[in-house]
Scaffold this motif. Structure first.
Motif, PDB file in Angstrom:
ATOM      1  N   GLY A 134       9.734  18.421 -11.774  1.00 44.31           N
ATOM      2  CA  GLY A 134       8.337  18.765 -11.993  1.00 44.31           C
ATOM      3  C   GLY A 134       8.050  20.248 -11.831  1.00 44.31           C
ATOM      4  N   THR A 192      10.400  10.990 -16.429  1.00 39.25           N
ATOM      5  CA  THR A 192       8.971  11.257 -16.245  1.00 39.25           C
ATOM      6  C   THR A 192       8.168  10.117 -16.849  1.00 39.25           C
ATOM      7  OG1 THR A 192       7.146  12.827 -16.571  1.00 39.25           O
ATOM      8  CG2 THR A 192       8.803  12.764 -18.316  1.00 39.25           C
ATOM      9  N   ILE A 204       5.928  13.599 -12.161  1.00 43.15           N
ATOM     10  CA  ILE A 204       5.706  13.944 -13.567  1.00 43.15           C
ATOM     11  C   ILE A 204       6.352  15.295 -13.866  1.00 43.15           C
ATOM     12  CG2 ILE A 204       3.978  14.502 -15.321  1.00 43.15           C
ATOM     13  CD1 ILE A 204       4.042  11.547 -14.608  1.00 43.15           C
ATOM     14  N   ASP A 208       6.871  18.350 -16.869  1.00 43.21           N
ATOM     15  CA  ASP A 208       6.284  18.947 -18.065  1.00 43.21           C
ATOM     16  C   ASP A 208       7.382  19.033 -19.127  1.00 43.21           C
ATOM     17  OD1 ASP A 208       5.314  20.726 -20.025  1.00 43.21           O
ATOM     18  OD2 ASP A 208       4.044  21.756 -18.572  1.00 43.21           O
ATOM     19  N   PRO A 228       0.291   8.291 -11.462  1.00 38.38           N
ATOM     20  CA  PRO A 228      -0.156   9.502 -12.166  1.00 38.38           C
ATOM     21  C   PRO A 228      -1.561   9.395 -12.759  1.00 38.38           C
ATOM     22  CG  PRO A 228       1.589   8.386 -13.387  1.00 38.38           C
ATOM     23  CD  PRO A 228       1.519   7.734 -12.040  1.00 38.38           C
ATOM     24  N   GLY A 284       0.779  15.386 -10.574  1.00 33.09           N
ATOM     25  CA  GLY A 284       1.148  15.496 -11.986  1.00 33.09           C
ATOM     26  C   GLY A 284       0.101  14.950 -12.939  1.00 33.09           C
TER      27      GLY A 284
END
Length: 381
Positions: free
Chosen positions: A128, A148, A156, A158, A281, A288
């Motif tokens: 993350g 993820t 989470i 990106d 999430p 995240g």
């Protein structure tokens, strides 16, 4: 010109045209090991031996490639078989892989106890944090392996940021998309090179078949993965492929119900006095949440939470539920509960990737949400 089609339509039709001989609407199960040839090298439809290719598996692979917006998919006997094949297709002796610091226990076991014997090294990093991943890259890094959301801490990553980091270093980004499913997230459209699934989970959706898949964009890489699938042989059998295809047809409607239920349960758990932390999430307080909001359609059906009272309290909760079945795996229509530290992530015990002993993981099914909340509340109380 072929009209663009939505996810729900592709799930039912991609790779699944009616049988040209009989008109059967559902693709047949080609339960055969070999195929008659019309003379030496005269293959009917390109099929010679079911390890190399089988029409039922082809239907599944074409559907998965369409759902993940990929060029080609390969279907395997399990998610770990898919992961093993991808790593072997990309990496060689002495290469380095970056993995999540809360990776699935089976991935840790594969890398640390199997592939390490063949000279492959790995470093666990918070995926993350793109800067932390960049700092962990070595000259021999060939692959960044990302989950993820992660299993079981629901972290989470990106995906576009990680893809940029990987490509700057001449490496590839592989995303384990099992928790999200292609309905909620399509990593290839966000810059990833490879997307992997345990199709046992949400894609199959009914806890009745084991399988895995890898989907790629680049044709040359696709050919490498396909060659390793053929050479190693951990393929999806025709009946397993057929069951997985059957599950895919309802993936979109199931995922919406999983998400509906999980959102209500996460809110209820946050209000319970014996729950010290909820990892989901979809909650605004999740670290995240903002990134997940950008790259996911919704937030999925997986929730982890920590309970007051340590390991004993967590295992007691797991043992007291009545609708949530105490079992490993996830993604089926029925709700499951487990204690990661002593079940799915036992292989991480004693390592930096060890999960909290008061952590409970639930796979939220498609039952009535009120009933599921009541079951968890009575188990907690």
């Amino acid at each position: 010109m072929t009209q663009p089609r939505g996810f729900e339509t592709l799930a039912i039709h991609a790779g699944q045209e009616p049988d040209p001989v009989t008109g059967a609407v559902v693709p047949p199960i080609f339960q055969t090991s070999t195929f008659k040839q019309d003379g030496v090298g005269g293959l009917r439809g390109g099929y010679e031996y079911s390890r190399a290719g089988n029409p039922t598996r082809t239907a599944l692979e074409e559907c998965l490639a369409a759902l993940e917006a990929g060029t080609r998919a390969s279907a395997f006997a399990s998610g770990l078989a898919a992961e093993d094949c991808v790593i072997r297709a990309v990496c060689a002796l002495g290469d380095h892989v970056i993995i999540p610091d809360d990776a699935y226990g089976g991935s840790l076991r594969l890398l640390r106890m199997v592939l390490s014997r063949w000279g492959l090294t790995s470093t666990a990093v918070n995926v993350g944090d793109a800067d932390a991943v960049r700092a962990a890259i070595r000259p021999e890094t060939r692959l960044i392996w990302c989950e993820t959301p992660t299993n079981p801490l629901l972290g989470i990553a990106d995906i576009p940021a990680l893809a940029a980091v990987a490509h700057e270093a001449g490496a590839l980004l592989a995303v384990d998309n099992t928790f999200a499913s292609p309905y909620l997230q399509q990593p290839l459209t966000l810059g990833a090179d490879i997307v992997m699934h345990s199709t046992t989970k949400y894609i199959g959706g009914h806890s009745d078949v084991i399988g895995g898949a890898a989907v790629v964009r680049d044709e040359e890489l696709a050919e490498k993965v396909h060659f390793h699938q053929f050479a190693v042989g951990a393929i999806a059998g025709p009946f397993d492929a057929w069951l997985t295809l059957r599950g895919i047809k309802t993936l979109a409607v199931r995922m919406d119900r999983h998400c509906d239920n999980a959102e209500q349960i996460a809110d209820a758990l946050e209000e319970h006095p014996l729950v010290t932390r909820v990892l989901y999430p979809g909650l605004p307080g999740h670290p995240g949440h903002e990134i997940a909001s950008k790259q996911m359609r919704r937030f999925g059906g997986m929730i982890s939470f920590q309970v007051d009272g340590g390991e004993q309290a967590a295992t007691d909760v797991c043992g007291r539920t009545q609708l949530f079945t105490l079992a490993e795996s996830l993604g089926g229509v029925e709700s499951l509960i487990e204690h990661p530290a002593r079940m799915t992530h036992l292989s991480a015990k004693g390592t930096p990737q060890e999960v909290p002993d008061n952590l409970v993981r639930i796979s939220v099914g498609i039952e009535r949400a009120d009933d599921l909340i009541a079951d968890l509340v009575q188990a907690l109380n």
